[in-house]
Design an enzyme around this catalytic site. Structure first.
Site, PDB file in Angstrom:
ATOM      1  N   HIS A  75      77.264  76.202 -40.209  1.00 16.00           N
ATOM      2  CA  HIS A  75      76.667  74.945 -39.786  1.00 16.00           C
ATOM      3  C   HIS A  75      77.150  73.797 -40.691  1.00 16.00           C
ATOM      4  O   HIS A  75      77.688  72.790 -40.210  1.00 16.00           O
ATOM      5  CB  HIS A  75      75.145  75.071 -39.843  1.00 16.00           C
ATOM      6  CG  HIS A  75      74.410  73.867 -39.360  1.00 16.00           C
ATOM      7  ND1 HIS A  75      73.801  73.805 -38.129  1.00 16.00           N
ATOM      8  CD2 HIS A  75      74.182  72.652 -39.938  1.00 16.00           C
ATOM      9  CE1 HIS A  75      73.229  72.608 -37.973  1.00 16.00           C
ATOM     10  NE2 HIS A  75      73.451  71.898 -39.062  1.00 16.00           N
ATOM     11  N   GLU A  76      76.978  73.963 -41.998  1.00 18.88           N
ATOM     12  CA  GLU A  76      77.375  72.899 -42.923  1.00 18.88           C
ATOM     13  C   GLU A  76      78.899  72.750 -42.989  1.00 18.88           C
ATOM     14  O   GLU A  76      79.410  71.637 -43.164  1.00 18.88           O
ATOM     15  CB  GLU A  76      76.806  73.158 -44.321  1.00 18.88           C
ATOM     16  CG  GLU A  76      75.292  73.182 -44.391  1.00 18.88           C
ATOM     17  CD  GLU A  76      74.643  71.911 -43.849  1.00 18.88           C
ATOM     18  OE1 GLU A  76      75.278  70.836 -43.891  1.00 18.88           O
ATOM     19  OE2 GLU A  76      73.498  71.992 -43.370  1.00 18.88           O
ATOM     20  N   HIS A 129      79.950  70.406 -40.197  1.00 22.83           N
ATOM     21  CA  HIS A 129      79.753  68.996 -40.567  1.00 22.83           C
ATOM     22  C   HIS A 129      80.875  68.522 -41.491  1.00 22.83           C
ATOM     23  O   HIS A 129      81.459  67.458 -41.298  1.00 22.83           O
ATOM     24  CB  HIS A 129      78.417  68.819 -41.304  1.00 22.83           C
ATOM     25  CG  HIS A 129      77.205  68.917 -40.434  1.00 22.83           C
ATOM     26  ND1 HIS A 129      77.058  68.225 -39.250  1.00 22.83           N
ATOM     27  CD2 HIS A 129      76.051  69.623 -40.592  1.00 22.83           C
ATOM     28  CE1 HIS A 129      75.884  68.506 -38.722  1.00 22.83           C
ATOM     29  NE2 HIS A 129      75.252  69.350 -39.512  1.00 22.83           N
ATOM     30  N   ASP A 168      69.653  66.920 -36.652  1.00 24.47           N
ATOM     31  CA  ASP A 168      70.960  66.345 -36.300  1.00 24.47           C
ATOM     32  C   ASP A 168      70.938  65.769 -34.885  1.00 24.47           C
ATOM     33  O   ASP A 168      71.446  64.672 -34.640  1.00 24.47           O
ATOM     34  CB  ASP A 168      72.056  67.410 -36.377  1.00 24.47           C
ATOM     35  CG  ASP A 168      72.249  67.941 -37.783  1.00 24.47           C
ATOM     36  OD1 ASP A 168      71.998  67.189 -38.735  1.00 24.47           O
ATOM     37  OD2 ASP A 168      72.653  69.116 -37.916  1.00 24.47           O
TER      38      ASP A 168
END
Length: 211
Positions: free
Chosen positions: A1-2, A5, A78
């Site tokens: 997930h990170e 980004h 988000d």
């Protein structure tokens, strides 16, 4: 997930560079964070930058879908932010082709939470929601394309992050650039191999013709 980004922060031209990435829960409903390092103190935003903000915000959810074929609840904040940006672009800032320069939403009190109210008919409000949906879908697909093109980097950064939990922007860039070098070397090796195969095929054709 990170990692999703972080990669989008890096590859999109108007986004700030990555400063820190962490998968340590913050205790505020977030299982981790990707922190950019602002390079400019801009008073105003641009349409292009806002579109890239949306794409980057959706990168975490997209990464989950690409890697696991499933999604989690971790992207709820988000999505809230991305939806707010998209809605503001369309209803407040005149950045929609459909509505042009019309201001359809106003901020009631900027000092009390920036609550907004629509100044339009129910029909127009429904059309605004549809435009928001379309814009978010377009940016989601853009994020998916970019992350698929950077799949090897996504995997390697995620693995490194899993082992260390928190990494700096420099560590992120080192991994990203190492992956790029490896991909370039593989592409060059493949190109050389294809050239050799073509040369061998041409030699074989020549020998057959002479025979």
């Amino acid at each position: 997930h990170e990692s999703g980004h972080a990669i989008l922060f890096h590859v999109l031209p108007d986004m700030d560079p990555v400063y820190t990435i962490s998968i340590i829960p913050t205790g505020m409903g977030a299982a981790g964070y990707t922190m950019p390092l602002p390079e400019n103190d801009d008073m105003f935003n641009t349409k292009g930058k806002m579109l890239q903000d949306i794409t980057t915000l959706l990168g975490g959810r997209v990464a989950e879908e690409i890697i696991f074929g499933d999604i989690t609840t971790g992207a709820s904040n988000d999505m809230e932010k991305a939806t707010k940006i998209a809605r503001s672009m369309i209803a407040q800032y005149g950045m929609s082709e459909k509505f042009g320069l019309m201001s359809l939403e106003q901020v009631e009190n900027p000092y009390l939470g920036n609550r907004t109210t629509l100044n339009c008919s129910d029909k127009t409000a429904t059309e605004i929601e549809e435009e928001v949906k379309i814009l978010l879908k377009e940016k989601y697909e853009e994020a998916k394309k970019l992350l698929r093109n950077n799949r090897a980097k996504l995997d390697k950064i995620a693995k490194f992050l899993y082992e260390k939990e928190t990494i700096t922007g420099k560590e992120f860039m080192d991994i990203f650039e190492q992956c790029e070098r490896e991909e370039a070397e593989k592409a060059e090796a493949s190109k050389t191999q294809n050239t050799e195969n073509n040369a061998n095929a041409e030699n074989l054709d020549t020998q057959n013709t002479e025979a």
